[in-house]
Design a protein around this motif. Structure first.
Motif, short mmCIF file in Angstrom:
data_model
loop_
_atom_site.label_atom_id
_atom_site.label_comp_id
_atom_site.label_asym_id
_atom_site.label_seq_id
_atom_site.Cartn_x
_atom_site.Cartn_y
_atom_site.Cartn_z
N ILE A 456 -16.46 42.85 9.55
CA ILE A 456 -17.02 42.60 8.22
C ILE A 456 -18.11 41.53 8.31
CG2 ILE A 456 -16.52 41.77 5.88
CD1 ILE A 456 -13.64 42.82 6.25
N ARG A 457 -17.80 40.45 9.02
CA ARG A 457 -18.76 39.34 9.12
C ARG A 457 -20.05 39.79 9.80
NH1 ARG A 457 -14.36 35.89 10.29
NH2 ARG A 457 -13.98 34.67 8.41
N ILE A 476 -3.75 41.29 1.07
CA ILE A 476 -4.46 40.92 2.30
C ILE A 476 -5.16 39.60 2.02
CG2 ILE A 476 -6.43 41.54 3.78
CD1 ILE A 476 -5.59 44.52 3.29
N THR A 477 -5.00 38.63 2.92
CA THR A 477 -5.70 37.36 2.72
C THR A 477 -7.08 37.46 3.37
OG1 THR A 477 -4.34 36.56 4.55
CG2 THR A 477 -3.77 35.81 2.36
N MET A 478 -8.06 36.77 2.78
CA MET A 478 -9.44 37.09 3.12
C MET A 478 -10.25 35.97 3.76
SD MET A 478 -10.04 39.33 -0.20
CE MET A 478 -8.95 40.72 -0.43
N GLY A 479 -9.92 34.77 3.48
CA GLY A 479 -10.72 33.71 4.07
C GLY A 479 -12.17 33.83 3.65
N ASP A 480 -13.07 33.34 4.52
CA ASP A 480 -14.45 33.24 4.07
C ASP A 480 -15.26 34.53 4.19
OD1 ASP A 480 -14.37 33.09 6.73
OD2 ASP A 480 -15.39 31.15 6.93
N TRP A 481 -14.72 35.58 4.80
CA TRP A 481 -15.52 36.81 4.85
C TRP A 481 -15.79 37.35 3.46
CZ3 TRP A 481 -13.40 41.13 2.73
CH2 TRP A 481 -12.03 41.35 2.82
N LEU A 482 -14.90 36.99 2.53
CA LEU A 482 -15.07 37.49 1.16
C LEU A 482 -16.39 37.05 0.55
CD1 LEU A 482 -13.88 38.87 -1.35
CD2 LEU A 482 -12.71 36.71 -1.87
#
Ligand code: BGC
Length: 692
Positions: A456-457, A476-482
């Motif tokens: 994704i990144r 789903i946990t996303m972190g900073d890619w979101l």
């Protein structure tokens, strides 16, 4: 192929009943007459599965003998929650979590009905579904099989499925109760206090048997408060058959779910074959087990066979299997259950006419990814992948670069950079989560794999117009890619028509209307503990949005959240009354207007809070919702009915439901964290109150 007539005519003749069925005391008389004619061996034989049956699908449908000489038909069962497991070519519907996200009980009723029809068409009569366990923690491997984390949503969807399915077969809500860990499911003991049990883990089962009139229930493997669910006297005899007066039958979860005290304590049927129940006749003959226990179990099964007219199946032709109508229901469910989580600067819907080339990226873009490999798996004749759906939707009008991998090289990045829009399809698969033993089990880490996060990144770094289509059975946990992507569409495991649904949503033929049936936390630290190693766990009152609300935590995306391509206003909250007493049904209405330029659907949600309650309550609780579809500019007044008794809490001291004298606060809006309209409802104290 022609439908085999499964059941002998004598069942109807012996009883003199008509094909329109029998009710009430007439039915009970007929049940008694039949049971009275059975020998002990005949009765006991009906209390265990027997998989040796004949017929085209016979070896695959689990069977429980009837009594041939009396024309009492056998039971023939199949899983499960996302389609008919034993049937090759069955319709593969989106998983239940996706359907929970539709917040559309009518679509769920149609899904249940379609599954019931397909099962009946192959001679089956018991559908081992729906799964209505409350998702205490998104790490549960079978998260995808249930409808979410809230008892009200679970109840509404479970009832709808049961009512639909029971047009054709007997439904089997499962797994009763508190089954929400996979890896230790056979032996974990769940300690749960009476209020939590009654208010959080059981209401959806009560609704399924009372309102849905479910004919059967499956007990869980785990134990609750020190006794395995398959022999749990308090759950089976006390609550289900006693307090709720359930008159159907309870079957064990398969192979390991029957225990030494099962029959005595209220389990009626051991599945899939006789093992623990093999000496029941002996126990009766030796006086260890009263014959009345056997009679009661058999009576329950015969009652449901009669009540639901299993002796005279309405002919269902095999042409219903994966018929155009069923595929359309599957596609509609996938559309309605997809949740648009992010849509920065109107990235979606894509306008095919203004694009020249797009890139469709990720190993899952052209993969049939429809759920885990456990008991709920389905083998459809085909699966429309997101790539296929997109290709079909845009035809030759667009150049599509398909990059079918998760690790991108220089050429891939160049193609991504050159695209007018990038669609990354990624998420989880059956390798990440599923049923224990026959699937991947629990998912301890809620992140995507590092490889998929990098995908994704990398795509987003190469092209700011990156849209993520996310698959998976839960949070789903996303972190900073979101923050790096323009848009995010959660499609869960969307079933065999999922690719068409995805294309419809991406290109605007359909407008997203799903809402999260579970909280998407920022990380595991926002959730209660999940331990799938220990054999002793405690379930307290709080999980999901209730837990985050209590802790003042801000999730990534709250329960009930989902965006649309249009905008809505919700105004003018009115109540049919401002004060109420036990038994009242208060009607709340709001005016909903589609203020944007596309047709769309909004889910109006009603939550209740209990300011000043003498008992510990959730900060807010979902108590009603309605999904309304509106054309651009259109308005409608919608109503949510609130039965006042649903505001009761379970009073442990008196073992009864009690209404508090409280000025309840009523909040209405479009997610658990967006509730702009409020009013109050004064309720007079009353105890005990009945919930039915
Ligand atoms: C599962 C049930 C399923 C049964 C039959 C069990 O392992 O827990 O949900 O219905 O198997 O497949």
């Amino acid at each position: 192929m022609k439908l085999r007539r499964l059941y002998c005519v004598p069942f109807a003749l012996v009883l003199g009943c008509s094909s329109s069925g029998t009710v009430g005391s007439d039915l009970e008389r007929q049940v008694e007459e039949l049971v009275a004619q059975m020998t002990l061996d005949e009765k006991v034989a009906q209390m265990s599965g027997d998989t040796v049956i004949s017929g085209p699908y016979g070896d695959e449908l689990w069977s429980v003998p009837g009594v041939e000489r009396l024309g009492v038909p056998p039971l023939k069962m199949s899983d499960g929650p996302r389609g008919i497991g034993v049937l090759e070519g069955a319709t593969a519907f989106p998983v239940a979590m996706a359907r929970g996200a539709s917040w559309n009980a009518e679509v769920e009723r149609q899904v249940g009905e379609a599954m019931g029809r397909e099962l009946r068409a192959i001679g089956g009569n018991v559908l081992l579904a729906p799964t209505i366990n409350n998702l205490r923690h998104p790490s549960w491997g079978r998260s995808q099989e249930t409808y979410g984390e809230d008892v009200h949503l679970l109840s509404r969807m479970g009832v709808a499925f049961v009512q639909g399915a029971q047009q054709y077969v007997l439904a089997n809500p499962k797994h009763y109760a508190a089954n929400s860990i996979e890896d230790t499911r056979f032996n974990v003991n769940v300690t749960v206090d009476p209020r939590t049990l009654r208010e959080i883990y059981l209401p959806q089962f009560r609704a399924a048997v009372h309102e849905g009139r479910a004919a059967s229930v499956m007990s869980a493997y785990n134990s609750v408060n020190g006794q395995f669910c398959g022999e749990n006297e308090a759950l089976l005899r006390g609550i289900l058959k006693g307090e709720w007066q359930f008159d159907g039958f309870v079957l064990s979860d398969f192979t390991f779910g029957t225990k030494p005290d099962s029959a005595r304590n209220g389990l009626d049927l051991e599945m899939p074959v006789e093992f623990v129940f093999r000496d029941l006749a002996e126990q009766v003959s030796s006086g260890t087990l009263p014959e009345a226990v056997i009679d009661d179990a058999v009576r329950r099964m015969v009652r449901k066979k009669l009540e639901y007219e299993l002796e005279a199946p309405s002919p269902v032709d095999e042409s219903v299997i994966a018929s155009a109508a069923h595929l359309e229901i599957a596609q509609q469910a996938a559309i309605e259950g997809s949740v648009l989580l992010k849509n920065a600067s109107g990235a979606l819907p894509l306008d095919a006419a203004s694009l020249v080339r797009i890139a469709v990226v990720g190993s899952l873009a052209d993969t049939a990814n429809i759920g885990d490999t456990g008991s709920s798996s389905v083998q459809p004749a085909f699966v429309v992948t997101p790539l296929q759906g997109i290709e079909e939707a845009v035809g030759d009008s667009l150049l599509i670069d398909h990059i079918a991998k998760d690790v991108l090289d220089g050429d891939d990045l160049a193609a991504i950079e050159a695209a007018d829009a990038v669609i990354v399809v990624t998420g989880l698969t059956a390798e990440d989560e599923g049923e224990g033993l026959i699937g991947a089990g629990d998912r301890l880490d809620l992140d995507l794999s590092p490889e998929r996060e990098s995908l994704i990144r990398d795509a987003a770094a190469a092209n700011p117009r990156t849209i993520v289509v996310l698959e998976g059975g839960g949070a789903i946990t996303m972190g900073d890619w979101l923050s790096e992507v323009e848009a995010l569409l959660m499609v869960w495991y969307p079933g065999q028509m999922g690719g068409h649904a995805v294309a419809d949503l991406l290109f605007g033929a359909a407008n997203p209307s799903g809402k999260l049936p579970i909280t998407f936390p920022t990380g595991l630290d926002q959730l209660p503990p999940f331990d799938n190693v220990t054999l002793e766990v405690v379930y307290d009152y709080f999980h999901g949005y209730r837990y985050l609300d209590r802790n003042g935590a801000t999730p990534e995306f709250p329960f009930g959240f989902g965006l649309s391509y249009t905008t809505f206003s919700i105004e003018n909250l009115q109540a049919s009354q401002t004060a109420a007493v036990a038994g009242d049904v208060v009607r709340f209405s709001v005016d909903v207007t589609n203020t944007g330029s596309a047709a769309g659907a909004q889910v109006v949600q009603l939550y209740v809070t209990y300011p000043g309650s003498a008992v510990e309550r959730s900060e807010r609780e979902l108590k009603g919702f309605v999904k309304v579809t509106l054309g651009a500019g259109e308005s409608q007044t919608v109503e949510i009915a609130l039965p006042v008794n649903q505001l009761a809490y379970y009073d442990v001291a008196s073992s009864a439901w009690a209404l508090e004298a409280l000025e309840h606060a009523i909040h209405v809006g479009t997610s658990s964290r967006d509730l702009p309209l409020s009013t109050s409802l004064a309720v007079a104290a009353q105890a005990p109150v009945s919930l039915y």
